[in-house]
Write an enzyme that holds these catalytic residues in place. Structure first.
Site, PDB file in Angstrom:
ATOM      1  N   ARG A 224       0.844  -1.183   0.000  1.00 12.48           N
ATOM      2  CA  ARG A 224       0.000   0.000   0.000  1.00 12.48           C
ATOM      3  C   ARG A 224       0.882   1.237   0.000  1.00 12.48           C
ATOM      4  NH1 ARG A 224      -3.282  -2.862  -1.606  1.00 12.48           N
ATOM      5  NH2 ARG A 224      -5.426  -3.258  -0.861  1.00 12.48           N
ATOM      6  N   HIS A 272      -0.438  -0.405 -10.120  1.00 13.25           N
ATOM      7  CA  HIS A 272      -1.097  -1.300  -9.166  1.00 13.25           C
ATOM      8  C   HIS A 272      -1.516  -2.612  -9.834  1.00 13.25           C
ATOM      9  CE1 HIS A 272      -3.376  -1.160  -5.088  1.00 13.25           C
ATOM     10  NE2 HIS A 272      -3.034  -2.404  -5.383  1.00 13.25           N
TER      11      HIS A 272
END
Length: 309
Positions: A224, A272
């Site tokens: 993250r 991502h």
């Protein structure tokens, strides 16, 4: 039985089709903001909005469409007191191992430097770092971290691990907790972050901790973005203490156009994609867990709200 489906990106129809194929007896309904649905037995969601909370009030369990739980847990005490169930591997472990191994080998074998030489027509073999001086540290030794450890050990790298609680992994020197973080970082040449985002890990990779890495260190973040203090990484790269990074996750996604990372050639950026959810595997896993709950059987991967994962 009725299952509520919601994704922030609105891509719901493929999930509807998968559930129809695996659970034809079940009704699935897709929620949109401003819509009121009849009560649902279960919810399957990703990055839900606060407006969805009323629809979740009577569900028996909430399932996530991915491995991360931070986007749901940020709704806090407003969430109903029912089990929150994250995905297990669902095909993501192998993808994560592929991504990290590629980034490690690209740095270790100096492929980026060779590409730069080739663009200038240069033929210049470069010295290679001995593997015994190329220690890789994995932060996060859970279900997705272990395949990465195994993949890197195939190449003969020395792999060390750090986690919140003690782990025992054959052939891997393991550290844990606050007391183990400092010695873990100080002997690490390549740092791979695979930690969940919790209040304890937010900004964990700041100038203080990243500065403990061996000179010439390299960072790979596939967890993250908020775990990394982005300005601190830029400072350490410009100083030369960290020679580069491969980043798949960011504090704000998509990464904004004016962000300095875009103009830093020593930072490789991907959108991502290090481990994408394989939808069929995810739906099969969720369907099996719903069936287990319906039969009064235990299920795994239930989120501990206090720990944040």
């Amino acid at each position: 039985m009725r299952i509520l489906l919601y994704r922030a990106d609105g891509v719901i129809e493929p999930w509807v089709r998968e559930f129809a194929a695996l659970m034809p007896q079940v009704e699935t309904v897709a929620w949109k903001e401003g819509q009121s649905l009849p009560p649902c037995d279960y919810a399957v969601v990703w990055s839900p909005e606060p407006a969805l909370l009323d629809q979740l009030a009577h569900v028996r369990a909430i399932f996530l469409m991915g491995a991360g739980v931070d986007a749901l847990l940020k709704l806090g005490a407003a969430l109903p007191p029912v089990p929150i169930v994250r995905l297990g591997d669902a095909g993501m472990g192998v993808q994560m191992a592929e991504y990290v191994a590629h980034a490690v080998l690209r740095y270790f074998r100096r492929f980026e430097e060779y590409e730069q030489q080739a663009r200038h027509g240069a033929w210049n073999p470069l010295p290679q770092t001995p593997k015994e001086e190329f220690t890789i540290g994995i932060m996060g030794l859970g279900r997705l971290g272990l395949p990465v450890v195994e993949a890197l050990r195939v190449f003969g790298f020395t792999v060390r691990g750090w986690s919140r609680t003690p782990k025992d992994i054959p052939g891997v020197e393991c550290f844990h907790g606050a007391d183990g973080l400092d010695p873990f970082l100080r002997a690490t040449r390549v740092l791979v972050c695979m930690l969940p985002l919790t209040p304890d890990t937010s900004n964990l990779l700041d100038r203080h901790n990243l500065g403990k890495l061996l000179p010439g260190a390299y960072l790979i973040n596939v967890s993250r973005g908020a775990i990394l203090a982005e300005p601190d990484l830029m400072t350490l790269i410009r100083s030369g203490h960290i020679v580069g990074a491969t980043l798949d996750v960011f504090r704000h996604e998509p990464l904004p156009a004016p962000h300095p990372f875009w103009n830093e050639p020593r930072i490789a950026i991907t959108p991502h994609i290090s481990a994408l959810t394989i939808r069929h595997d995810a739906v099969r896993q969720i369907a099996e867990k719903i069936t287990a709950l319906e039969n009064g059987q235990p299920v795994g991967d239930i989120v501990d709200r206090d720990l944040g994962y």
